[in-house]
Structures are given as structure tokens and as C-alpha cells.
Design a protein around this motif. Structure first.
Motif, PDB file in Angstrom:
ATOM      1  N   CYS A 270       0.827  -1.210   0.000  1.00 55.64           N
ATOM      2  CA  CYS A 270       0.000   0.000   0.000  1.00 55.64           C
ATOM      3  C   CYS A 270       0.857   1.253   0.000  1.00 55.64           C
ATOM      4  O   CYS A 270       0.598   2.207  -0.761  1.00 55.64           O
ATOM      5  N   ILE A 271       1.867   1.284   0.831  1.00 63.42           N
ATOM      6  CA  ILE A 271       2.715   2.468   0.915  1.00 63.42           C
ATOM      7  C   ILE A 271       3.472   2.691  -0.387  1.00 63.42           C
ATOM      8  O   ILE A 271       3.701   3.828  -0.813  1.00 63.42           O
ATOM      9  N   ALA A 272       3.839   1.609  -1.061  1.00 62.97           N
ATOM     10  CA  ALA A 272       4.607   1.737  -2.303  1.00 62.97           C
ATOM     11  C   ALA A 272       3.836   2.472  -3.390  1.00 62.97           C
ATOM     12  O   ALA A 272       4.442   3.098  -4.270  1.00 62.97           O
ATOM     13  N   VAL A 273       2.512   2.420  -3.359  1.00 63.73           N
ATOM     14  CA  VAL A 273       1.717   3.032  -4.439  1.00 63.73           C
ATOM     15  C   VAL A 273       0.925   4.246  -3.978  1.00 63.73           C
ATOM     16  O   VAL A 273       0.215   4.854  -4.778  1.00 63.73           O
ATOM     17  N   ALA A 274       1.023   4.614  -2.705  1.00 65.68           N
ATOM     18  CA  ALA A 274       0.259   5.754  -2.185  1.00 65.68           C
ATOM     19  C   ALA A 274       0.828   7.059  -2.737  1.00 65.68           C
ATOM     20  O   ALA A 274       2.004   7.370  -2.543  1.00 65.68           O
ATOM     21  N   ARG A 275       0.006   7.806  -3.421  1.00 63.96           N
ATOM     22  CA  ARG A 275       0.410   9.091  -4.001  1.00 63.96           C
ATOM     23  C   ARG A 275      -0.855   9.852  -4.395  1.00 63.96           C
ATOM     24  O   ARG A 275      -1.957   9.282  -4.407  1.00 63.96           O
ATOM     25  N   PRO A 276      -0.743  11.139  -4.712  1.00 66.47           N
ATOM     26  CA  PRO A 276      -1.933  11.907  -5.089  1.00 66.47           C
ATOM     27  C   PRO A 276      -2.680  11.267  -6.256  1.00 66.47           C
ATOM     28  O   PRO A 276      -2.071  10.791  -7.220  1.00 66.47           O
ATOM     29  N   GLY A 277      -4.001  11.251  -6.154  1.00 62.82           N
ATOM     30  CA  GLY A 277      -4.848  10.698  -7.202  1.00 62.82           C
ATOM     31  C   GLY A 277      -5.198   9.242  -7.018  1.00 62.82           C
ATOM     32  O   GLY A 277      -6.167   8.754  -7.620  1.00 62.82           O
ATOM     33  N   GLY A 421       4.520  11.320  -4.060  1.00 64.79           N
ATOM     34  CA  GLY A 421       4.314   9.994  -3.470  1.00 64.79           C
ATOM     35  C   GLY A 421       3.841  10.125  -2.047  1.00 64.79           C
ATOM     36  O   GLY A 421       2.796  10.710  -1.777  1.00 64.79           O
ATOM     37  N   CYS A 422       4.617   9.602  -1.118  1.00 66.86           N
ATOM     38  CA  CYS A 422       4.233   9.699   0.280  1.00 66.86           C
ATOM     39  C   CYS A 422       5.466   9.615   1.162  1.00 66.86           C
ATOM     40  O   CYS A 422       6.528   9.144   0.738  1.00 66.86           O
ATOM     41  N   THR A 423       5.321  10.079   2.388  1.00 67.76           N
ATOM     42  CA  THR A 423       6.362   9.990   3.409  1.00 67.76           C
ATOM     43  C   THR A 423       5.778   9.292   4.621  1.00 67.76           C
ATOM     44  O   THR A 423       4.709   9.687   5.108  1.00 67.76           O
ATOM     45  N   VAL A 424       6.466   8.273   5.114  1.00 64.40           N
ATOM     46  CA  VAL A 424       6.024   7.578   6.318  1.00 64.40           C
ATOM     47  C   VAL A 424       6.540   8.358   7.522  1.00 64.40           C
ATOM     48  O   VAL A 424       7.741   8.386   7.796  1.00 64.40           O
TER      49      VAL A 424
END
Length: 443
Positions: A270-277, A421-424
Motif C-alpha cells: 500500500c505504501i509503495a503506491v500511495a500518491r496523489p490521485g 508519493g508519500c512519506t512515512v
């Protein structure tokens, strides 16, 4: 712990929020902080927590206060501390001093609010149950609070850092502890010692199959897994939320490790693909398919993982959603019902595998969400399912019995959505099984 790094003073942050509200909701608004609730006599109160919508614009956890917002202006209504209250609790800043700190344009006694209340919109006490009188105001608040400003993100990061330290303390305390309560105490000591509070009732339990277990009397045995869902809340109200699961002995059994690694694979996917949109619902389904495929590989489930997910077979082991919004509340804005969690025109599914999904909208920059897949063996779910025979073609019950030592595993991190993307935000606390074992055993 990280130092304060907010680029703007509080008053400037609050003014910017008021200006944004005025752009999308020009009418006057009254928001109240709430009052302390007494237990058995007036001075013996439960810990006070100001209403989060009030906090968003007032910035300080003031009790027995209200704000009037109109055209970007803020008027504060609260009483100065009485001499009697000062006798017991010490001196407090004056109303005018508080007004200056938060950038209020004017400040009056609380009783003067009545003249403003009639002309302004406000939130009903149970907005989730009865949103109609304030629907446009609710939608405006959601629009603002879905995307965090720099001040809010900094506060969440500070809370997350304290939560990370608390979890490390809990792991370190486990081998010297005999009960869940002792591990909980080690964790909450860190949070309190940093001037913060718990963002929710801590879950520290060897019965991880009870999703919101708030009992701490069970003993710790070498073969147990301890699930700790503990998060700090900054003094400003901004929350964090972390779950880790670790072996009491300091080493996973092979069966525990198999399931742990599977839950981690769902988390990482999930975290690998989490990004805007990206649709949050798609993240949930990705976690479901990853878990289903892994359980097929382990021989627990039988068949095509996609079909198993369509049948909601996975939900027998993963009944909840993959996470939620995070902000001034740990389940942010859920007091407004599904207005925040579900995009306009969407509603909850009645499917077993989807009906507990708390967030169904596309991710966007500056949103903060949790990612928290899990695996649970809940007797109240699996018992009836086995007796019904409905899932005999999809579940190897005999193989499942080989994992009976795995009551519940959850891995949860706080994730900020960035432009690329995202930051944990909680990645300083390891998730890999080897690193978890090292923290627990003190290696």
C-alpha cells in the motif's frame, strides 16, 4: 524529541485558516470548545479535551470558550478566571492575553455570545447523526481540514516522534514485564513525560483478535504476541497513531513469522503506491488481495485470490478497513459521520469486506492517513463461518489450526501524501521482523 520547527507563529497560522474559511463559507460561524465534565463533584473533572473544530481555528485548548468567525475575523468569548478558581488552580492568562496570542480581533465575556449565536451557523452536538442543519458548514470544514498546513504537519510529526519512542520503550520493557499493564505503563510514561497525552485509549494486549481491546490485566507468556496500538497527541491536539505487534519472548515462532511477514507485505504494498490521485479504496483492496494471495501460498485459503476477495473470504481474517484520516483527531472528523471519509456521491458498501472502510476518496497532497492491515482470528467470526460450511471450498480449516498461536497481528504507520508519493512519518520505528525481535530482546 524534535524541536518546534513551525515556520509561522500561531496567530498567523490561525489567521490563514480563518481567511480560507471566509473564502468558501462567508457566513458567520460559532464554534464552542466544550466544558469539563464532572465525575462526582464539580471540581473532580475528567481530563478536558477541546472540540477539534474549535481547536483548528482557536489553536489553544480553552475550556468554556467559544469563537465567532466572520469574514476572516475572530471574536473570542470566555470568562476570566475567578479568584476562587485561581485559589485552587493558580493564576491563568487573562482573556485579553489569550486573545492576543491567537490573533483575535476582539474578546468578550462568555455571556455575550448569545447575541451572536442566533445569527451564526454552528455544529449540532451530534453532527454525525444530524448533519442537515449545518451541512454547508460541515462541508467547508472538511474541505479545510482534509489537507494539512505546515503547522499541522509539524505538530503531527512531533506527536509521531513521541509515539515512536513510546513503542520502543514498550518493546524494551516487555521481557521484564509480567502483565500487559506494565508494558502499557512503560509506553504511556514516555508520552506523558514529553508533555503530551494519549490520542486514544491505548491498546496493549495479547488478545489482538479483539480489535479495540482496552483491558490490560492479562499475563504475558513466552509464546504470546503482544499487539500495541498506542499514539501520542501533542498539546496542540494533533494526533499520531502507531501499531506494532511483537513476540513476548523476543523471537517469532515460524508460524507467527509467516503471518507477520504477510501482513507486512500488505502494508508495504500500500505504501509503495500511495500518491496523489490514488483511490484509498484501491489501497484497501490491494491490501486485501495481498493478504488473500499470501494465505493461498500458506495453504490456509484455496483458489484465486481475486475471487476470494470478491467473495469477501479475506474479511474473515481482515474485517476492518486499511486505515483512516489522521489530524486533530486520531480518526479525523469522524464526528461528522462519513462526510469527511467519503467523497461526494459515495456511500458505504454493505459488503462484509468493505462496510468498515473509513475512507473512500482519492488521496491528495498534504493529507495524512494511516495504513494498517491486519490478520485476526476472531472466534465470533470464524466459529459461525466454519459451522455454516459456506467457506469449506475456500478455507483449509486443518491448515488454519497450525496458526492458532496467531490471535492478531496489525502493523500501522502514519503516512503523509506528498506531491510525488508519500512519506512515512513513523518510519523511525522498524517494521521488519528481525528489527522488531532485536528491539524486544535488547540486541
Amino acid at each position: 524529541m524534535p524541536p518546534q520547527t513551525n515556520p509561522l507563529p500561531l496567530a498567523a497560522v490561525l489567521q490563514h485558516r480563518r481567511d480560507r474559511l471566509a473564502e468558501i463559507y462567508p457566513g458567520p460561524v460559532v464554534l464552542e470548545s466544550g466544558r469539563a465534565v464532572s465525575r462526582n463533584f464539580p471540581a473532580n473533572t475528567y481530563p478536558f479535551r477541546a472540540n477539534s473544530h474549535f481547536l483548528y481555528f482557536a489553536g489553544l485548548p480553552l475550556a468554556n470558550a467559544a469563537i465567532h468567525l466572520a469574514g476572516g475575523r475572530l471574536t473570542l468569548f470566555m470568562d476570566d478566571t475567578s479568584p476562587e478558581a485561581a485559589l485552587w488552580h493558580g493564576p491563568s492568562p487573562s482573556r485579553d492575553a489569550i486573545a492576543a496570542e491567537i490573533g483575535a480581533d476582539a474578546a468578550y465575556p462568555y455571556q455575550d455570545l448569545e447575541a451572536k449565536r442566533a445569527e451564526a451557523a454552528t455544529l449540532p452536538r451530534q453532527a454525525a447523526a444530524n448533519p442537515e442543519p449545518s451541512q454547508s458548514l460541515i462541508e467547508a470544514l472538511v474541505t479545510l481540514r482534509l489537507h494539512h498546513d505546515d503547522y499541522a504537519l509539524d505538530q503531527i510529526r512531533q506527536a509521531a516522534a513521541v509515539s515512536v519512542a513510546a513503542h520502543k520503550a514498550g518493546m524494551a520493557a516487555t521481557q521484564g514485564a509480567t502483565t500487559e499493564a506494565q508494558v502499557r505503563a512503560a509506553m504511556e510514561q514516555v508520552i506523558i513525560g514529553q508533555g503530551m497525552a494519549c490520542a486514544y485509549n491505548s491498546i496493549v494486549t495479547v488478545h489482538g483478535e479483539v480489535l479495540h481491546n482496552e483491558q490490560y490485566h492479562h499475563g504475558l507468556a513466552p509464546g504470546d504476541l503482544l499487539l500495541a496500538d498506542v499514539g501520542a497527541e501533542a498539546a496542540s491536539g494533533w494526533a499520531s497513531d502507531i501499531t506494532r505487534t511483537w513476540p513476548v519472548s523476543g523471537q517469532f515462532t515460524s508460524a507467527q513469522r509467516d503471518i507477520y511477514d504477510l501482513v507486512l507485505a500488505a502494508h508495504d504494498a500500500c505504501i509503495a503506491v500511495a500518491r496523489p490521485g490514488v483511490e484509498y479504496r484501491d489501497l484497501h483492496l490491494l491490501a486485501c488481495r495481498t493478504l488473500a494471495a499470501g494465505l493461498v501460498d500458506l495453504g490456509v485459503l484455496k483458489g484465486d485470490p481475486d475471487i476470494l476477495v470478491e467473495r469477501d473470504v479475506h474479511a474473515l481474517f481482515f474485517p476492518h478497513g486499511v486505515g483512516h484520516l489522521l489530524g486533530l483527531d486520531v480518526h479525523d472528523m469522524e464526528d461528522l459521520g462519513d462526510v469527511a471519509g467519503y467523497a461526494t456521491g459515495r456511500s458505504r458498501s454493505d459488503r462484509f469486506g468493505l462496510k468498515f472502510l473509513r475512507l473512500d476518496r482519492p488521496l491528495a497532497v498534504n493529507m495524512v492517513v494511516t495504513i494498517e492491515p491486519g490478520f485476526y482470528q476472531v472466534p465470533g467470526i470464524l466459529g459461525p463461518a466454519r459451522q455454516s460450511g459456506q467457506y469449506d471450498d475456500a478455507i483449509s480449516w486443518s491448515r488454519l489450526e497450525e496458526f492458532q498461536g496467531v490471535r492478531g497481528i496489525r502493523i500501522e504507520n502514519d503516512v503523509e501524501i506528498t506531491p510525488t508519493g508519500c512519506t512515512v512519518l513513523t518510519d523511525a520505528l522498524p517494521t521488519h521482523a528481525d528489527a522488531i525481535e532485536a528491539l524486544v530482546s535488547g540486541r
